[in-house]
Write an enzyme that holds these catalytic residues in place. Sequence first.
Site, PDB file in Angstrom:
ATOM      1  CG  ASP A 101     -89.464  40.266  29.605  1.00  0.00           C
ATOM      2  OD1 ASP A 101     -89.332  39.308  28.817  1.00  0.00           O
ATOM      3  OD2 ASP A 101     -90.236  41.224  29.396  1.00  0.00           O
ATOM      4  CD  GLU A 146     -86.254  39.083  26.167  1.00  0.00           C
ATOM      5  OE1 GLU A 146     -86.785  38.398  25.284  1.00  0.00           O
ATOM      6  OE2 GLU A 146     -86.907  39.789  26.971  1.00  0.00           O
TER       7      GLU A 146
END
Length: 533
Positions: free
Chosen positions: A208, A258
């Site tokens: 993330d 990401e």
Amino acid sequence: MEGSRHSGDDWWRSAVIYQVYVRSFADGDGDGTGDLAGVRARLPHLAELRVDALWFTPWYVSPLADGGYDVADYRAIDPAFGTLAEAEKLIAEARDLGIRTIVDIVPNHVSDQHPWFRAALAAGPGSPERRLFHFRPGRGAHGELPPNNWTSEFGGVPWTRLDDGDWYLHLFAAQQPDLNWAHPAVRQEHEDVLRFWFERGVAGVRIDSAALLAKDPELPDITPDRTPHPYLDRDELHDIYRSWRAVADAYDGIFVGEVWLPDSERFARYLRPDELHTAFNFTFLTAPWDAASLRTAIDNTLAEHAPVGAPATWVLCNHDVTRTVTRYGRADTGFAFADKVFGTPTDLRLGTRRARAAALLSLALPGAVYLYQGEELGLPEADIPLDRIQDPMHARSGGTDPGRDGCRVPLPWAAGEPYAGFGSVGEPWLPQPPGWSTYAADVQAADPGSVLSLYREALRLRRTETGFGDGALHWLPSAEGILAFARPTGLTCVVNLSPEPAVLPHHREVLLASDPLDAEGRLPQDTAVWLRD
């Protein structure tokens, strides 16, 4: 042989990976929250869909201040979802069905309930415990002003002041304090967490906010002429990910990052052979439903990945983004967080037609595909009553941003059951809108013209036919508004975004169309087709 295309160590180069947002997937114990028991019960649905892997958004112990992306304990499953033993069973049961598991790691920050942060609060200013985070005195005569001029990713000031006078940094919500990645204990802990999950059988890790971890130690103000950026895409990150890659290689594990970056050269650096295996492709996700824009997004994506030999990834929607059916039914079919507002009109019939075509487009492109839960059901974005919105993006915007809850509504499984078969005895954690049961999986499974039937057939063909997945793409001559490209071994994909029906190129067989061809065998507007020479 079926499944042979994904055998070996390079399975990830061509995989279809299904994103599971556990809280909204299926409720196994009837308490209104999705859980691991619910996922285990629905594994046959995922096996019949023929996905290659499941990516689970965070399932760890969390106060859920940001949907689980505020992690309090990386080595334990949140009791609302189940237990660690149950997660291990799920990983094993999925593997027995030929489905791998990818877990989500959130390295930029932890929950304010994490033991490290609670210890830092108790220890006070200047303590070693606070060096694991970014604590600073404030500016102004009495330290009453934030330490710098940064803006939170969720809007507002990314600093919170404590009663003892210190401020702490949180690029996201106040309940998500940023870790200090210059501290060796932070690096060691995350490498240990990676090993913990690889040893439990996961095949990969999704990272993330992968480009935000490292900060300039001075935490300076952001100014137009300042380079490098104080916290975005700093060079120190690459040493971190090289260390991570060594851990993953020991377990034959893979990473997907990401990475939101406008600079294609900087983006590609994360995909060098000794760093991340893949990264999410936001260029394609945010592109409007327009032939020229989509072709540019595809060309740019493939060009970004080519120098480092990494496969592209293609995704239409995720747990942060307006659902495809709704977005493609609007006047502005692109996506930007800053443009999200309440009450945007949408034509769901048009959006569904375009979403069906986009599914075939994305599944025919070279590389891997990520499929967000419910996209295979053609779910629209739901309007959440104001008093039920939980996403912090809504509150931090002052109420102007509808937040991300609309794409996180619990899935409909069975039309004739309470709450469309989600499994709840009482109302689910987010309300399902009226008519949600019409999208139920059992209804669609019986309808050969449904979105679910289209996805099932598309994924069957992608697995059994040659020419899909990683490899080459060759654009074919086509009229304005038409996307037409050939893949290896005679596979052709044509997408008509023009107002007039399109004549198909020479072909031997129509493998699949997103909607029927017209009476003359032409491709109608907002329709895609797979052809075999």
